[in-house]
Design an enzyme around this catalytic site. Structure first.
Site, PDB file in Angstrom:
ATOM      1  N   LYS A 179      -9.807  27.131  -3.071  1.00 25.74           N
ATOM      2  CA  LYS A 179      -9.701  25.919  -2.260  1.00 25.74           C
ATOM      3  C   LYS A 179     -11.005  25.537  -1.576  1.00 25.74           C
ATOM      4  O   LYS A 179     -11.308  24.355  -1.406  1.00 25.74           O
ATOM      5  CB  LYS A 179      -8.595  26.101  -1.216  1.00 25.74           C
ATOM      6  CG  LYS A 179      -7.181  25.992  -1.783  1.00 25.74           C
ATOM      7  CD  LYS A 179      -6.155  26.096  -0.675  1.00 25.74           C
ATOM      8  CE  LYS A 179      -4.768  25.701  -1.162  1.00 25.74           C
ATOM      9  NZ  LYS A 179      -4.275  26.548  -2.247  1.00 25.74           N
ATOM     10  N   GLU A 207      -8.783  24.525   8.244  1.00 29.87           N
ATOM     11  CA  GLU A 207      -8.819  23.089   7.998  1.00 29.87           C
ATOM     12  C   GLU A 207      -8.018  22.376   9.086  1.00 29.87           C
ATOM     13  O   GLU A 207      -7.081  22.950   9.657  1.00 29.87           O
ATOM     14  CB  GLU A 207      -8.202  22.813   6.623  1.00 29.87           C
ATOM     15  CG  GLU A 207      -8.496  21.457   6.034  1.00 29.87           C
ATOM     16  CD  GLU A 207      -8.023  21.395   4.590  1.00 29.87           C
ATOM     17  OE1 GLU A 207      -8.868  21.461   3.682  1.00 29.87           O
ATOM     18  OE2 GLU A 207      -6.802  21.298   4.365  1.00 29.87           O
ATOM     19  N   ARG A 267      -2.690  21.881 -14.343  1.00 28.85           N
ATOM     20  CA  ARG A 267      -1.567  22.142 -15.239  1.00 28.85           C
ATOM     21  C   ARG A 267      -0.611  20.963 -15.164  1.00 28.85           C
ATOM     22  O   ARG A 267      -0.836  20.016 -14.417  1.00 28.85           O
ATOM     23  CB  ARG A 267      -0.822  23.408 -14.801  1.00 28.85           C
ATOM     24  CG  ARG A 267      -0.395  23.348 -13.331  1.00 28.85           C
ATOM     25  CD  ARG A 267       0.510  24.463 -12.920  1.00 28.85           C
ATOM     26  NE  ARG A 267       0.664  24.583 -11.488  1.00 28.85           N
ATOM     27  CZ  ARG A 267       1.435  23.815 -10.723  1.00 28.85           C
ATOM     28  NH1 ARG A 267       2.120  22.817 -11.274  1.00 28.85           N
ATOM     29  NH2 ARG A 267       1.535  24.009  -9.434  1.00 28.85           N
TER      30      ARG A 267
END
Length: 441
Positions: free
Chosen positions: A113, A197, A290
């Site tokens: 991330k 974050e 995906r």
């Protein structure tokens, strides 16, 4: 076009892939664990091979051996398990097989991330205020949080699917949650890296479906609303999002294309974002490299088959639908899980009754049938109930009727929750956020 395909997955997504492959005349191979012997996908494939214990779907060597034994030409990983494992993607191609998915380099780039955030920022994709490097100590986490401003989200850098996340409102909470997330990340992902974050108390989860085409172009199809969640995991998705107007949609799609181009994306993927409904600002959350669980709602509003497009891209072929065609109607997907409808705790068991609803605009992608057993070895998803209507009100009406007509007995299921949600004024208004489920409870 690919001539033979091994599906390295199980349940509803295995059936879903097999259905499209067989329509295209592709020979299908199913791999299945001992726990899944009686599931429908095993019988529906042209050839099936048992790969052993329940955890075998994560065993790359066993799956590659099955592909060699059955002379499969390509492997489709579905979602979960090995679908976002870059080493597996490389191994598939090293063994001379076709990988129905993005390049391993793209999977690697988006799998962390922090790395993904930094790449997206460089590409001009909006990112939320957060740390540029892993918070290696609790002191570093506190320093980052102080700069960002509380409350903050503490995330496992290698996590996904809503796992490895916690909110901290102050320094004391951050100290506690940092230790928990770090330990969880090490245990689940083998990587203890933690990202700090900004946390947005009221936010919507909106994502964009992208396709990296065989000719190198990246196109963005449309957005999906995924804000009905429990424990940061999705329960309901709809497309298009009721929160997105044409101007905001154009910004979302442009950002998603930039994200895909930044990593040389190919095949199907999803750029997930957080939308601040108060300001109209959105921020990159992560890229899922995906096919998504909720892909059917995009299929319905675009009138295409995304699995077919995946197979065409992997075969070096152009898409066979107009990628720029405007969307029509409205689609909603409900994830039918084997879980308690109040606390959402797993409730596996033998399926005594299984009667799916039908009718205009109703689609069910299921992994189980009467007489099969939902075991505790896997995710609790049993089926996806997908409805399509001329507009959002029509789709909600069809969803209500379909939920009432879906009969399941044996394992616990969350159909009663969906009946409640579809009558909920906040949901019906379209003005809801990721806190809607907690407010219902």
């Amino acid at each position: 076009m690919i001539e033979s395909l091994l599906v390295a997955n199980r349940g509803e997504i295995a059936r879903r892939i097999i259905r499209t492959a067989k329509r295209l005349g592709i020979r299908t191979v199913a791999v299945y664990s001992e726990a899944d012997t009686g599931l429908p996908f095993v019988a529906e494939a042209d050839q099936s091979i048992c790969i052993g214990a329940p955890q075998a779907y994560r065993n790359a060597e066993v799956i590659l051996a099955a592909a060699k034994e059955t002379k499969a030409q390509a492997i489709h990983p579905g979602y979960g398990f090995l679908s976002e494992n870059a080493d597996f993607a490389r191994a598939v191609e090293t063994n001379g097989l076709i990988w129905v998915g993005p390049p391993a380099a793209a999977i690697t780039a988006m799998g962390d991330k922090i790395n993904a955030r930094n790449l997206m920022a460089e590409a001009g994709v909006p990112v939320a205020p957060g740390s540029h490097d892993p918070a290696a100590t609790v002191e570093a986490a506190i320093e980052a949080a102080t700069a960002i401003g509380y409350p903050v989200m503490v995330k496992a850098a290698a996590g996904g699917g809503g796992m490895g996340m916690a909110v901290a409102a102050d320094e004391a909470a951050l100290t506690t949650e940092y230790a928990k997330v770090r330990a969880f990340a090490e245990r689940m992902f083998g990587d203890a890296s933690v990202l700090i974050e900004r946390y947005f108390p009221r936010v919507r989860h909106v994502e964009v479906q992208i396709l990296g085409l065989a000719d190198g172009r990246v196109v963005a199809l449309s957005e999906r609303e995924c804000s009905v969640q429990r424990r940061n995991q999705k329960l309901v998705e709809e497309a298009p999002s009721p929160a997105v107007d044409p101007g905001l949609r154009a910004r979302f799609l442009a950002a998603a294309v930039k994200a895909g181009e930044a990593v040389g994306y190919r095949n199907a993927g999803t750029v997930e974002c957080l939308l601040d409904p108060a300001t109209g600002e959105f921020f990159f959350l992560e890229m899922n490299t995906r096919l998504q669980v909720e892909h059917p709602i995009t299929e319905l509003i675009h009138g295409t088959d995304l699995v077919e497009q995946q197979l065409r891209i992997a075969s070096g072929l152009a898409p066979n639908f107009d990628v720029d065609r405007p969307t029509t109607g409205h689609a909603i997907e409900l994830r039918i899980n084997a879980e308690d409808p109040k606390r959402f705790l797993p409730g596996p068991g033998k399926v005594v009754t299984w009667a799916e609803p039908s009718g205009e605009g109703v689609r069910v992608d299921s992994g189980y049938a009467e007489g099969t057993t939902v075991t505790p070895h896997y995710d609790s998803l049993m089926a996806k109930l997908i409805v399509f209507g001329s507009d959002r009100a029509d789709a909600i009406a069809r969803a209500r009727a379909a939920v009432a007509g879906f009969q399941i007995a044996g394992p616990k299921n969350n159909l009663p929750f969906f009946a409640e949600l579809l009558d909920n004024d906040e949901f019906r208004s379209g003005d809801y956020d990721t806190g809607i489920v907690s407010r219902m409870r």
